[in-house]
Design an enzyme around this catalytic site. Structure first.
Site, short mmCIF file in Angstrom:
data_model
loop_
_atom_site.label_atom_id
_atom_site.label_comp_id
_atom_site.label_asym_id
_atom_site.label_seq_id
_atom_site.Cartn_x
_atom_site.Cartn_y
_atom_site.Cartn_z
N ASN A 180 32.32 42.95 43.75
CA ASN A 180 33.57 42.91 42.83
C ASN A 180 33.34 43.95 41.69
O ASN A 180 34.19 44.59 41.36
CB ASN A 180 33.88 41.57 42.27
CG ASN A 180 34.08 40.32 43.58
OD1 ASN A 180 34.83 40.79 44.50
ND2 ASN A 180 34.20 39.36 43.25
N LYS A 219 40.31 32.60 25.72
CA LYS A 219 40.20 32.61 24.21
C LYS A 219 39.44 34.20 23.94
O LYS A 219 39.35 34.48 22.77
CB LYS A 219 39.10 31.59 23.79
CG LYS A 219 39.48 30.26 24.02
CD LYS A 219 38.51 29.16 23.53
CE LYS A 219 37.52 28.81 24.64
NZ LYS A 219 36.32 28.35 24.16
N GLY A 269 35.98 37.54 35.74
CA GLY A 269 34.81 37.95 34.76
C GLY A 269 34.03 39.31 35.55
O GLY A 269 33.81 40.37 34.88
N ASP A 270 34.24 39.36 36.86
CA ASP A 270 33.57 40.71 37.61
C ASP A 270 34.59 41.91 37.19
O ASP A 270 34.01 43.00 36.84
CB ASP A 270 33.50 40.44 39.19
CG ASP A 270 32.65 39.55 39.33
OD1 ASP A 270 31.93 38.89 38.71
OD2 ASP A 270 33.18 38.87 40.58
N SER A 315 42.17 41.76 43.92
CA SER A 315 43.04 41.50 42.62
C SER A 315 42.66 42.53 41.35
O SER A 315 43.35 42.52 40.43
CB SER A 315 42.88 40.00 42.02
OG SER A 315 41.57 40.15 41.55
O1 RIB Z 1 32.88 36.17 40.75
C1 RIB Z 1 33.76 35.93 41.99
C2 RIB Z 1 32.54 36.04 43.09
O2 RIB Z 1 31.83 34.97 43.02
C3 RIB Z 1 33.57 35.72 44.56
O3 RIB Z 1 33.90 37.03 45.06
C4 RIB Z 1 32.59 35.05 45.34
O4 RIB Z 1 32.03 35.80 46.23
C5 RIB Z 1 31.51 34.38 44.16
O5 RIB Z 1 30.31 34.85 44.59
#
Ligand code: RIB
Length: 294
Positions: free
Chosen positions: A42, A215, A242-243, A282
């Site tokens: 991601n 937040k 977060g990614d 996404s």
């Molecule tokens: O941060 C989301 C990811 O965390 C998902 O794609 C899943 O694979 C988990 O590792």
């Protein structure tokens, strides 16, 4: 300067449920989808969609063959991705009606990294190159050691947090990106300000980024501290928010945006990501982020 992301590649099985299953309960899922994910993948996708040329390194099992094509189609370089015998990393993700998730992670191939493979990959990188890491693969402490020896700039998102982080020499990391839970686990502190203060005391030379979900986020380095509010959106699925933030924030630093601008772009990208289902799918392109109006 080259950018390497040494990270996980997971097959995500995502189930849409009314609520996250409780102990002893059996519930029906309305939908199931299988998509490519993993925090590593991601974040490479987020870097690529933010306009950064990135090499991904990591291991897939035999059923993870799609990662090669999808990475190449997305502009992620696959030179250092390898297929090993056995199962791919995979997850079982429940997403509830409010878009909140809960994840079971099976490491599979991601846990089969060896020192030889790490050396083989890092032999292609040198001083001044950048390496991004998360905590879903094996040999992270060794990767940090070796990347530091080479003079690479290390960005670490110690997620998900577990006891293996204690084996990592975080003093060698240039940028540490954690969410509130990871910050609490790392420092034992409970509030954003005390987490940041404790991280600064332990890692005074590192750029610290603490993400706080809806937040917002905090950036801290020396006398510089910036707070960035999140952009309010209707959440459909928070997986990979977060990614997305991490990939866009790192991209902002690499493109030499101001820290404020990098935080704004990362926050907008994460806000867009939560309005869409799935993980990597996404993640928006920079063009969409630039058009986003709060
Ligand atoms: O941060 C989301 C990811 O965390 C998902 O794609 C899943 O694979 C988990 O590792």
């Amino acid at each position: 300067m080259k950018v390497l992301n040494f990270g996980s590649l997971n097959l995500d099985y995502t189930y849409e449920v009314e609520h996250i299953v409780r102990e002893g309960e059996t519930i029906a899922a309305d939908q199931v989808q299988m998509n490519l994910g993993g925090k590593g993948f991601n974040q490479s996708m987020a870097l690529a969609r933010a306009g950064i040329s990135v090499y991904h390194a990591g291991l897939v099992g035999e059923e993870g063959i799609d990662f090669y094509d999808v990475c190449q189609d997305s502009g992620i370089k696959t030179d250092y991705i390898k297929t090993v015998v056995g199962r791919c990393g995979h997850t079982v993700i429940q997403v509830d009606e409010n878009g909140q998730n809960s994840i079971i992670l099976f490491g599979g191939a991601n846990r089969k990294n060896t020192k030889e493979y790490v050396d083989e990959v890092l032999a292609n990188f040198t001083s001044g190159d950048v390496i991004l890491l998360q905590n879903e693969i094996s040999e992270v402490p060794y990767i940090i050691e070796q990347a530091f020896k080479k003079g690479m700039t290390i960005v670490f998102n110690p997620s998900p947090y577990d006891e293996r982080i204690d084996e990592c020499d975080l003093g060698k990391v240039s940028t540490l990106i954690v969410n509130e839970t990871e910050g609490q686990q790392l420092t034992g502190m409970t509030t954003p300000s005390t987490i940041v203060a404790a991280m600064e005391a332990s890692f005074p030379n590192a750029k610290i980024v603490l993400t706080l979900g809806e937040k917002g986020s905090i950036y801290h380095l020396g006398d510089d501290e910036l707070y960035q509010p999140a952009f309010a959106v209707e959440a459909v699925d928070t997986t990979a928010a977060g990614d997305t933030f991490t990939g866009f924030f790192v991209a902002g630093l690499l493109k030499q945006y101001t820290v404020r601008d990098a935080l704004i772009k990362a926050s907008k990208a994460a806000a867009i990501a939560v309005t869409k289902p799935g993980a990597a799918l996404s993640i928006p392109f920079m063009s969409e982020v630039e058009l986003f109006e709060a």
